[in-house]
Write an enzyme that holds these catalytic residues in place. Structure first.
Site, PDB file in Angstrom:
ATOM      1  N   ASN A   1       3.384   7.336   1.091  1.00  0.00           N
ATOM      2  CA  ASN A   1       3.041   6.329   2.102  1.00  0.00           C
ATOM      3  C   ASN A   1       4.344   5.887   2.752  1.00  0.00           C
ATOM      4  O   ASN A   1       5.118   5.143   2.160  1.00  0.00           O
ATOM      5  CB  ASN A   1       2.335   5.150   1.401  1.00  0.00           C
ATOM      6  CG  ASN A   1       2.106   3.985   2.336  1.00  0.00           C
ATOM      7  OD1 ASN A   1       2.238   4.108   3.557  1.00  0.00           O
ATOM      8  ND2 ASN A   1       1.752   2.834   1.766  1.00  0.00           N
TER       9      ASN A   1
ATOM     10  N   LYS B   1       4.783   4.033   5.263  1.00  0.00           N
ATOM     11  CA  LYS B   1       4.719   2.663   5.811  1.00  0.00           C
ATOM     12  C   LYS B   1       5.355   2.613   7.206  1.00  0.00           C
ATOM     13  O   LYS B   1       5.283   3.578   7.950  1.00  0.00           O
ATOM     14  CB  LYS B   1       5.370   1.664   4.851  1.00  0.00           C
ATOM     15  CG  LYS B   1       4.829   1.768   3.429  1.00  0.00           C
ATOM     16  CD  LYS B   1       5.254   0.608   2.579  1.00  0.00           C
ATOM     17  CE  LYS B   1       4.836   0.849   1.143  1.00  0.00           C
ATOM     18  NZ  LYS B   1       5.012  -0.326   0.300  1.00  0.00           N
TER      19      LYS B   1
ATOM     20  N   HIS C   1      -4.853  -0.790   1.722  1.00  0.00           N
ATOM     21  CA  HIS C   1      -3.556  -1.027   1.078  1.00  0.00           C
ATOM     22  C   HIS C   1      -3.337  -2.548   0.954  1.00  0.00           C
ATOM     23  O   HIS C   1      -3.723  -3.310   1.843  1.00  0.00           O
ATOM     24  CB  HIS C   1      -2.433  -0.392   1.901  1.00  0.00           C
ATOM     25  CG  HIS C   1      -1.135  -0.357   1.164  1.00  0.00           C
ATOM     26  ND1 HIS C   1      -0.313  -1.460   1.073  1.00  0.00           N
ATOM     27  CD2 HIS C   1      -0.533   0.615   0.436  1.00  0.00           C
ATOM     28  CE1 HIS C   1       0.746  -1.145   0.338  1.00  0.00           C
ATOM     29  NE2 HIS C   1       0.637   0.106  -0.062  1.00  0.00           N
TER      30      HIS C   1
ATOM     31  N   GLU D   1      -0.874  -4.352   1.463  1.00  0.00           N
ATOM     32  CA  GLU D   1      -0.162  -4.957   2.592  1.00  0.00           C
ATOM     33  C   GLU D   1      -1.137  -5.230   3.740  1.00  0.00           C
ATOM     34  O   GLU D   1      -1.004  -6.217   4.461  1.00  0.00           O
ATOM     35  CB  GLU D   1       0.995  -4.055   3.024  1.00  0.00           C
ATOM     36  CG  GLU D   1       2.120  -4.092   1.996  1.00  0.00           C
ATOM     37  CD  GLU D   1       2.948  -2.832   1.906  1.00  0.00           C
ATOM     38  OE1 GLU D   1       2.866  -1.968   2.800  1.00  0.00           O
ATOM     39  OE2 GLU D   1       3.693  -2.701   0.912  1.00  0.00           O
TER      40      GLU D   1
ATOM     41  N   GLU E   1      -3.059   0.152  -7.300  1.00  0.00           N
ATOM     42  CA  GLU E   1      -1.710  -0.322  -6.999  1.00  0.00           C
ATOM     43  C   GLU E   1      -1.606  -1.798  -7.358  1.00  0.00           C
ATOM     44  O   GLU E   1      -1.996  -2.659  -6.552  1.00  0.00           O
ATOM     45  CB  GLU E   1      -1.409  -0.126  -5.508  1.00  0.00           C
ATOM     46  CG  GLU E   1      -1.439   1.315  -5.064  1.00  0.00           C
ATOM     47  CD  GLU E   1      -0.529   1.548  -3.879  1.00  0.00           C
ATOM     48  OE1 GLU E   1       0.338   2.418  -3.990  1.00  0.00           O
ATOM     49  OE2 GLU E   1      -0.659   0.838  -2.868  1.00  0.00           O
TER      50      GLU E   1
ATOM     51  N   GLY F   1       6.933  -1.954  -4.428  1.00  0.00           N
ATOM     52  CA  GLY F   1       8.223  -2.225  -3.794  1.00  0.00           C
ATOM     53  C   GLY F   1       9.097  -3.199  -4.566  1.00  0.00           C
ATOM     54  O   GLY F   1      10.090  -3.699  -4.050  1.00  0.00           O
TER      55      GLY F   1
ATOM     56  N   SER G   1       6.079   1.390  -7.422  1.00  0.00           N
ATOM     57  CA  SER G   1       7.415   1.750  -7.918  1.00  0.00           C
ATOM     58  C   SER G   1       7.428   3.026  -8.749  1.00  0.00           C
ATOM     59  O   SER G   1       8.130   3.114  -9.764  1.00  0.00           O
ATOM     60  CB  SER G   1       8.037   0.581  -8.694  1.00  0.00           C
ATOM     61  OG  SER G   1       8.181  -0.541  -7.842  1.00  0.00           O
TER      62      SER G   1
HETATM   63  C1  PEP Z   1       2.898   1.642  -1.829  1.00  0.00           C
HETATM   64  O1  PEP Z   1       3.138   0.809  -0.994  1.00  0.00           O
HETATM   65  O2  PEP Z   1       1.869   2.318  -1.727  1.00  0.00           O
HETATM   66  C2  PEP Z   1       3.822   1.792  -2.950  1.00  0.00           C
HETATM   67  C3  PEP Z   1       3.356   2.214  -4.074  1.00  0.00           C
HETATM   68  O3  PEP Z   1       5.135   1.426  -2.726  1.00  0.00           O
HETATM   69  P1  PEP Z   1       6.377   1.616  -3.752  1.00  0.00           P
HETATM   70  O4  PEP Z   1       6.273   2.993  -4.329  1.00  0.00           O
HETATM   71  O5  PEP Z   1       7.590   1.418  -2.904  1.00  0.00           O
HETATM   72  O6  PEP Z   1       6.210   0.555  -4.813  1.00  0.00           O
END
Ligand code: PEP
Length: 250
Positions: free
Chosen positions: A10, A12, A96, A98, A168, A174, A214
């Site tokens: 992703n 973003k 997601h 976000e 997630e 993040g 992460s």
């Molecule tokens: C994401 O936003 O889907 C995600 C998992 O981000 P990160 O790997 O940076 O935690």
């Protein structure tokens, strides 16, 4: 049933077209012929065409990061599933955290988007996850089951079986904080049980459930070894060809 791992990047709100092209081309060199893992790149809308050209003729697939549920009309700024197909997408991330947090996404809108994606022949990557506060207050189970039930309500079992769900935990996105493999497995098993309660065992055994939050080269293998973890949705570590390649080669 053996489920093929699926690892999606992703991207973003990152990468101008030249950067997207370089990243996609780098991944074509390292994992372009990989067939034991499904690899999906999810760039911004403006880079879809660039990435589609870069991955053409390889095993790598492309996804979008969101869509609208209407096919056409007076919906300024929105993108229809058929437009994503037209651009070369096979997948689309929906729900997601976000988008839930900053753009008012709800289980109901995610459900509508899933139906629209199915109608266009696309596979949704449906994201669910609890916040730190929800986990600390002992509400993880309730939050996750409510999200899964709300997002999947009324969908066709055969379509759900082909879909991807991404767990997630919001507190792990993040932040550098990964859920432990035990924490992740517990929630993945809960998601699969919820799918089984809604659609039956065969559907639950078929649906692929990614972990996201992460994921890095050094924790990918232990997460992926869990019985109900079928891949990863990767943010930060998907923006460099070497780290994303290492995750794909877990
Ligand atoms: C994401 O936003 O889907 C995600 C998992 O981000 P990160 O790997 O940076 O935690």
């Amino acid at each position: 049933m053996a489920r093929k791992p699926i690892i999606a990047g992703n991207w973003k709100l990152n990468c101008l077209k030249a950067e997207a092209e370089a990243l996609a081309k780098g991944l074509v060199e390292t994992v372009g012929t990989k067939s034991d893992v499904d690899v999906v790149l999810c760039p911004t809308f403006t880079s879809l065409d660039t990435v589609a050209k870069a991955i053409c003729g390889t095993k790598i697939a492309m996804g979008a990061q969101d869509c609208y549920w209407q096919e056409k009309g007076a919906f300024t700024g929105e993108i229809a599933p058929s437009m994503l197909v037209d651009a070369g997408c096979k997948f689309c991330i929906i729900g997601h955290s976000e988008r839930r947090q900053y753009f008012g996404e709800t289980n109901e809108t995610i459900n509508k988007k899933a139906q629209a994606l199915y109608a266009a022949g696309l596979t949704p990557i449906i994201c669910v996850g609890e916040t730190l506060q929800e986990r600390e207050e002992g509400n993880m189970e309730k939050v996750i089951t409510t999200q899964v039930r709300g997002c999947l309500a009324g969908l066709e079992a055969a379509k759900v079986a082909e879909s991807v769900i991404a767990y997630e935990p919001v507190w792990a996105i993040g932040t550098g904080k990964t859920a432990t493999k035990e924490q992740a497995q517990e929630v993945h098993a809960l998601i699969r049980k919820t799918v089984a309660d809604m659609f039956g065992d065969a559907t639950a055994q078929a649906v692929r459930i990614q972990y996201g939050g992460s994921v890095k080269p050094d924790n990918a293998a232990e997460l992926m070894a869990q019985p109900d973890i079928d891949g990863a949705l990767v943010g930060g570590a998907a923006l460099k060809a070497d780290s994303f390649t290492a995750i794909i080669n877990f």
